[in-house]
Design a protein around this motif. Structure first.
Motif, mmCIF file in Angstrom:
data_model
loop_
_atom_site.group_PDB
_atom_site.id
_atom_site.type_symbol
_atom_site.label_atom_id
_atom_site.label_comp_id
_atom_site.label_asym_id
_atom_site.label_seq_id
_atom_site.Cartn_x
_atom_site.Cartn_y
_atom_site.Cartn_z
ATOM 1 N N GLY A 116 -9.802 -6.675 16.548
ATOM 2 C CA GLY A 116 -8.651 -5.788 16.731
ATOM 3 C C GLY A 116 -8.534 -4.777 15.619
ATOM 4 O O GLY A 116 -9.212 -4.890 14.587
ATOM 5 N N ILE A 117 -7.649 -3.814 15.808
ATOM 6 C CA ILE A 117 -7.584 -2.745 14.820
ATOM 7 C C ILE A 117 -6.803 -3.146 13.578
ATOM 8 O O ILE A 117 -6.620 -2.340 12.673
ATOM 9 N N GLY A 118 -6.377 -4.378 13.513
ATOM 10 C CA GLY A 118 -5.844 -4.888 12.262
ATOM 11 C C GLY A 118 -6.895 -4.901 11.172
ATOM 12 O O GLY A 118 -6.585 -4.957 9.978
ATOM 13 N N SER A 119 -8.167 -4.811 11.592
ATOM 14 C CA SER A 119 -9.240 -4.781 10.599
ATOM 15 C C SER A 119 -9.339 -3.411 9.928
ATOM 16 O O SER A 119 -10.105 -3.233 8.998
ATOM 17 N N TRP A 120 -8.576 -2.456 10.414
ATOM 18 C CA TRP A 120 -8.578 -1.130 9.776
ATOM 19 C C TRP A 120 -7.476 -1.063 8.734
ATOM 20 O O TRP A 120 -6.619 -1.946 8.662
ATOM 21 N N GLY A 121 -7.474 0.048 7.994
ATOM 22 C CA GLY A 121 -6.442 0.196 6.967
ATOM 23 C C GLY A 121 -5.119 0.738 7.488
ATOM 24 O O GLY A 121 -4.184 0.920 6.713
ATOM 25 N N VAL A 122 -5.035 1.024 8.779
ATOM 26 C CA VAL A 122 -3.795 1.613 9.285
ATOM 27 C C VAL A 122 -2.638 0.628 9.163
ATOM 28 O O VAL A 122 -2.837 -0.587 9.200
ATOM 29 N N ASN A 123 -1.434 1.159 8.995
ATOM 30 C CA ASN A 123 -0.270 0.297 8.884
ATOM 31 C C ASN A 123 0.877 0.886 9.707
ATOM 32 O O ASN A 123 0.699 1.870 10.416
ATOM 33 N N LYS A 124 2.068 0.334 9.560
ATOM 34 C CA LYS A 124 3.164 0.746 10.425
ATOM 35 C C LYS A 124 3.563 2.202 10.185
ATOM 36 O O LYS A 124 3.972 2.906 11.103
ATOM 37 N N ARG B 67 4.602 9.865 4.202
ATOM 38 C CA ARG B 67 5.967 10.030 3.705
ATOM 39 C C ARG B 67 6.742 10.815 4.760
ATOM 40 O O ARG B 67 6.814 12.038 4.693
ATOM 41 N N ASP B 68 7.264 10.108 5.738
ATOM 42 C CA ASP B 68 7.961 10.818 6.801
ATOM 43 C C ASP B 68 9.473 10.764 6.581
ATOM 44 O O ASP B 68 9.939 10.707 5.451
ATOM 45 N N TYR B 69 10.244 10.763 7.652
ATOM 46 C CA TYR B 69 11.696 10.899 7.536
ATOM 47 C C TYR B 69 12.374 9.740 6.804
ATOM 48 O O TYR B 69 13.478 9.867 6.320
ATOM 49 N N LEU B 70 11.734 8.573 6.796
ATOM 50 C CA LEU B 70 12.402 7.376 6.278
ATOM 51 C C LEU B 70 11.758 6.922 4.965
ATOM 52 O O LEU B 70 10.742 6.239 4.974
ATOM 53 N N PRO B 71 12.366 7.301 3.825
ATOM 54 C CA PRO B 71 11.717 7.001 2.540
ATOM 55 C C PRO B 71 11.445 5.516 2.318
ATOM 56 O O PRO B 71 10.503 5.155 1.613
ATOM 57 N N SER B 72 12.234 4.625 2.903
ATOM 58 C CA SER B 72 11.982 3.200 2.677
ATOM 59 C C SER B 72 10.658 2.754 3.275
ATOM 60 O O SER B 72 10.116 1.726 2.905
ATOM 61 N N SER B 73 10.140 3.540 4.235
ATOM 62 C CA SER B 73 8.858 3.176 4.857
ATOM 63 C C SER B 73 7.676 3.877 4.218
ATOM 64 O O SER B 73 6.550 3.723 4.677
ATOM 65 N N TRP B 74 7.920 4.677 3.194
ATOM 66 C CA TRP B 74 6.813 5.418 2.592
ATOM 67 C C TRP B 74 5.762 4.464 2.053
ATOM 68 O O TRP B 74 6.072 3.453 1.435
ATOM 69 N N THR B 75 4.506 4.825 2.319
ATOM 70 C CA THR B 75 3.436 3.963 1.842
ATOM 71 C C THR B 75 2.151 4.761 1.728
ATOM 72 O O THR B 75 2.128 5.945 2.042
ATOM 73 N N MET B 76 1.093 4.106 1.288
ATOM 74 C CA MET B 76 -0.190 4.790 1.149
ATOM 75 C C MET B 76 -1.164 4.205 2.160
ATOM 76 O O MET B 76 -0.958 3.127 2.704
ATOM 77 N N PHE B 77 -2.246 4.919 2.362
ATOM 78 C CA PHE B 77 -3.284 4.410 3.257
ATOM 79 C C PHE B 77 -4.522 4.069 2.440
ATOM 80 O O PHE B 77 -4.940 4.843 1.581
ATOM 81 N N HIS B 78 -5.080 2.881 2.709
ATOM 82 C CA HIS B 78 -6.332 2.509 2.042
ATOM 83 C C HIS B 78 -7.346 2.107 3.099
ATOM 84 O O HIS B 78 -7.100 1.185 3.867
ATOM 85 N N PRO B 79 -8.486 2.800 3.140
ATOM 86 C CA PRO B 79 -9.483 2.444 4.154
ATOM 87 C C PRO B 79 -10.111 1.086 3.854
ATOM 88 O O PRO B 79 -10.265 0.705 2.688
ATOM 89 N N THR B 80 -10.476 0.352 4.904
ATOM 90 C CA THR B 80 -11.182 -0.909 4.711
ATOM 91 C C THR B 80 -12.685 -0.667 4.875
ATOM 92 O O THR B 80 -13.117 0.434 5.241
#
Lengths: 498, 390
Positions: free
Chosen positions: A63-71, A399-412
């Protein structure tokens, strides 16, 4: 097409080739044995492709959980790769369709490989959205077919479904166009195989050439269909990448929703596509000894297009940046501030340098008429265009409309494997193509031989330039010597490659 | 052979200019708010056509195109309108001022004033009068230089021959293209988009570029066909008309593509600050607006798709006239929507102003055509152009 050629035009086929020489030169790569370099590159490509295939299989299994994508960053490398590959395909269509309608003679030597590039690139691109579905075996749900699955029906309001139609149409037309051009060339290989008594080649290429006879009637049909296909493919140059851009622009995410996206994506696509064509043809020219056909004039013409599209893409970057400020919309303003100065500033810098600054080097004649320099700059452009899509996608999402959800992306490891793997698959396919298919459209090249062949240009030149001939001659000599230099440079480049 | 600018032809242009002058005076006597936007819309339209002349010439030089050499006096003559329309534009901007641009009105940027508009005040760095006029002078100055230089080099080449003038033209063309790539966007932001000062669209500049390109191509078609019918340009045949028809067809489709991109994305996202621009125009200019889109797309698409149609003078002339009207209407709605807004009308002032500028344009173009021989000499691609056949 007129036979009168201005004397300031330079030949596009060098070495005083005759029609038979062209046949020999181009058939050689199909009939002969592959050289050492082909095997070495092929081995590298296949091993990279194997890594890619393993990652694909792992993704399908785990599944794509093996990728670095997140919510927050729901699209990242996958869609970046998708847009990058789709974009690369565009140059092939432009060369085969638009340049055909414009009657550009320099397309003849490069159209075949550019079209092959298009097809393989679109295939690689298509892989990513399908994998991103998570359950790729249900990919056919994308098609609006009558079904008894309840309310399951595609959402026609979604640009993602427009993509399905746009890209499948594009792939179909590209393959048909490519194959059409190959028919007379397959027939040439068939006829030669018959003479040489090679039964296997005879049989295979008979089948592939659809019984092409070379009669006037065949040619007439061939030209008509080519023109119709060129007409059909031209809107596709625009539509495909416009619709890809709408995947973003139709959304209301800051940094994505902007009206310039459709034409700007199309230009960016041509930009990266031509860079890839240069990468492929400059390599092919050396590896397959096509120096007489892929000349510095071809590369220079492509460099002009890279310079033009690169500058326009640069204008679009500045326009976006300016409008984000001018609009007064604080979300837009922050999205662009974050792009340039946020945690992904380095990606933005790579994009700006590779896409806007490096193509400007082509203002210098010495650089745009050097195989080595063109090859290097093309490489930078491809890097830059990958980062452009990364910047658009990831910096807008993380970094979209909701600062509490801000995060970074790390490729696997899997993300990297998928990307590098598709490059491997692409080159594997391209190398196989170069061994099985005539890499230069020999029939079309022969059609321009008596117009722009090196032994004909002077005969054809009847331009009434009266004075300053001396100056002109001096210039020509200067250019000749610069061409020689270019030849040396590329020879040096090959040494470096070794 | 020089074009003969007959007294009758001169008289026609004088009459047209006279109508324009009367329309302007009538306007000022009546409702002066209508006059300035009308002047702007008409001159913007014709200045764009003049700029097309420069685009066409530069494109030919830079791409080493051989096909259009024998009629290149026509885009050259068109480009000479920049020398007249440019200064007129500056006058309109200077005198029109807050009659056209809401953001120039008194107190808009002043927090103490009752007219204070915080959104516009935030744009003051760009939208302030000194900078606005400096920019306008730079745009017009650069364009006028290119119009002057390209024409001069072209005539020198005819007289003296040699590749040197051709190469110099290439340099001028390259400089112009770089300058124009930036200024075509910024000038349409400044002069047209800032009328609706709250509104913004990144595509606006390129949309205007496509509009002026296709209008200019249509004018070129009309002039080439006219000159040919008067016995000039003897070497022009259906192949050359076919090429011009192709340009009109292709750029019309690109214009439609850009119109759709801009409209659809804004309509689809439906964000209030963006969608208001189209909402206003759809509500109050409905038939004119969509009529303009339909004519500009459908006329070339249906009538010029076939090869034979593009090579038929009757067909291309008919389509050229239609899309010229269509694109003028586009400029008209762009300007009127943000100035007179709901109080627009098409009466003597509107039509008269347009005719007046048409008169100036025709006068400038014909005078320029009469000044130099229509037979090109010494151009390195001349023979290719004469022996053109597809």
């Amino acid at each position: 097409m007129s036979n009168v050629v201005s004397e300031i035009r330079e030949p596009l086929i060098l070495g005083d080739r005759t029609i038979h020489d062209i046949t020999e030169d181009i058939a050689r790569s199909v009939e002969g044995k592959a050289n050492k370099w082909w095997w070495i590159v092929f081995a590298i490509a296949v091993s990279t492709a194997t890594w890619g295939v393993c990652c694909i299989l792992y993704t399908v299994g785990a599944g794509i959980g093996s990728w670095g994508v997140n919510k927050t960053v729901g699209w990242a490398w996958d869609i970046t790769n998708f847009v990058w590959w789709i974009g690369i395909g565009h140059a092939g269509t432009l060369i085969s369709a638009v340049l055909m309608l414009f009657r550009q003679r320099w397309r003849m030597a490069i159209n075949r490989s550019a079209e092959a590039m298009t097809i393989f690139a679109v295939m690689m691109a298509g892989l990513f959205p399908i994998l991103h579905m998570g359950r790729p075996w249900l990919a056919y749900f994308n098609l609006p077919f009558p079904n008894q699955l309840g309310s399951l029906w595609v959402n026609f309001n979604s640009p993602l479904i427009w993509d399905v139609f746009a890209i499948s149409t594009y792939l179909t037309v590209s393959i048909v166009f490519w194959y059409l051009g190959l028919i007379p060339d397959f027939a040439m290989i068939r006829d030669r195989a018959r003479v040489r008594g090679n039964a296997m080649y005879d049989k295979v290429y008979s089948l592939l050439s659809f019984g092409w006879s070379g009669r006037a009637r065949d040619w007439s049909r061939f030209e008509e269909v080519s023109l119709v296909l060129a007409g059909l493919a031209t809107p596709l140059v625009f539509s495909v990448h416009s619709i890809v851009s709408m995947d973003f622009a139709a959304a209301i995410v800051p940094g994505w929703h902007t009206t310039i996206f459709p034409p700007y994506f199309v230009l960016g696509a041509l930009f990266s596509g031509f860079a890839m064509v240069i990468t492929l043809t400059v390599t092919m020219r050396k590896v397959m000894s096509l120096e007489n056909y892929i000349t510095i004039r071809h590369v220079e013409s492509m460099n002009y297009i890279i310079m033009l599209t690169g500058s326009l893409v640069g204008t679009a970057y500045i326009t976006e940046l300016f409008m984000a400020w001018y609009s007064g919309v604080e979300y837009e303003q922050y999205a662009f501030l974050n792009r340039a100065t946020g945690p992904y500033w380095w990606a933005y810098m790579i994009m700006m340098t590779c896409n806007v600054v490096t193509p400007q080097l082509f203002w210098f004649k010495a650089i745009r008429t050097s195989f080595t320099a063109s090859f290097i700059i093309a490489f930078f452009v491809n890097i830059g265009m990958w980062f452009e899509r990364f910047v658009i996608i990831v910096t807008s999402l993380h970094r979209d409309y909701l600062p509490s959800s801000w995060t970074m992306f790390h490729p696997t490891f899997i993300d990297i494997g998928l990307f590098v793997g598709t490059i491997g698959i692409f080159f594997t396919l391209f190398l196989l193509f170069a061994r099985v298919f005539p890499v230069i459209a020999q029939a079309e090249t022969k059609s321009i031989l008596k117009i722009v062949g090196s032994q004909y240009v002077e005969i054809n030149a009847r331009a009434p330039v009266k004075e300053n001939m001396e100056e002109k001659e001096v210039e020509e000599k200067a250019e000749e010597s610069s061409e020689d230099n270019a030849g040396e440079e590329s020879a040096e480049n090959d040494k470096e490659d070794e | 052979m020089n074009y003969d600018f007959t007294n009758r032809a001169k008289m026609i242009t004088y009459v047209l200019m006279g109508i324009g002058l009367i329309a302007m005076i009538t306007g000022f006597v009546g409702d002066s708010h209508r006059v300035w936007p009308n002047l702007l819309a008409s001159n913007f339209f014709f200045l764009g056509i003049g700029l097309f002349g420069l685009i066409f010439l530069s494109k030919q030089y830079l791409t080493q195109a051989g096909y259009g050499v024998i009629y290149k006096r026509v885009p050259e003559a068109i480009s000479q309108y920049v020398l007249v329309g440019g200064p007129i534009m500056l006058l309109i901007l200077l005198a029109g001022n807050h009659h056209i641009y809401h953001w120039m009105a008194e107190g808009i940027m002043d927090p103490q004033s009752e007219h204070f508009d915080p959104i516009l005040a935030a744009k003051e760095v760009y939208l302030n009068q000194p900078f606005f006029y400096i920019r306008a002078f730079i745009y017009v100055g650069g364009w006028m230089w290119a119009a002057y230089a390209l024409r001069k080099l072209s005539l020198q080449q005819d007289l003296n021959g040699g590749i040197i003038f051709h190469n110099k033209s290439i340099t001028v063309a390259a400089a112009f293209v770089v300058f124009f790539a930036v200024t075509v966007s910024t000038s349409s932001w400044d002069w047209i988009m800032s009328i609706d000062a709250h509104w913004f669209s990144t595509l606006f500049g390129w949309y205007n570029l496509a509009g002026l390109w296709v209008s200019g191509a249509a004018v070129t078609v009309l002039l080439v066909v006219y000159l040919k019918s008067q016995g000039y340009l003897k070497d022009v045949n259906e192949n050359h008309l076919g090429d011009l028809g192709k340009w009109m067809f292709a750029i019309s489709l690109i214009w439609a593509y850009l119109w759709f991109s801009q409209f659809m994305l804004i309509w689809y996202a439906n964000i209030p600050e963006e969608v208001t621009y189209f909402q206003m125009r759809i509500e109050h200019y409905r038939y004119l607006y969509f009529g303009m889109v339909i004519v500009n797309f459908c006329a070339p698409f249906f009538f010029l798709a076939s090869r034979d149609a593009k090579r038929n003078p009757m067909f291309i002339v008919a389509v050229a006239v239609l899309i010229l009207l269509g694109h003028f209407t586009d400029a008209f709605i762009m300007v009127m929507g943000g100035t007179v807004g709901t109080h627009w009308s098409i009466g003597f002032v509107e039509i008269g102003t347009f005719l007046g500028f048409l008169g100036i344009f025709l006068f400038v173009v014909q005078r320029s055509l009469a000044k130099a021989s229509l037979n090109i000499e010494n151009h390195p691609f001349l023979e290719e152009s004469i022996h053109l056949h597809h």
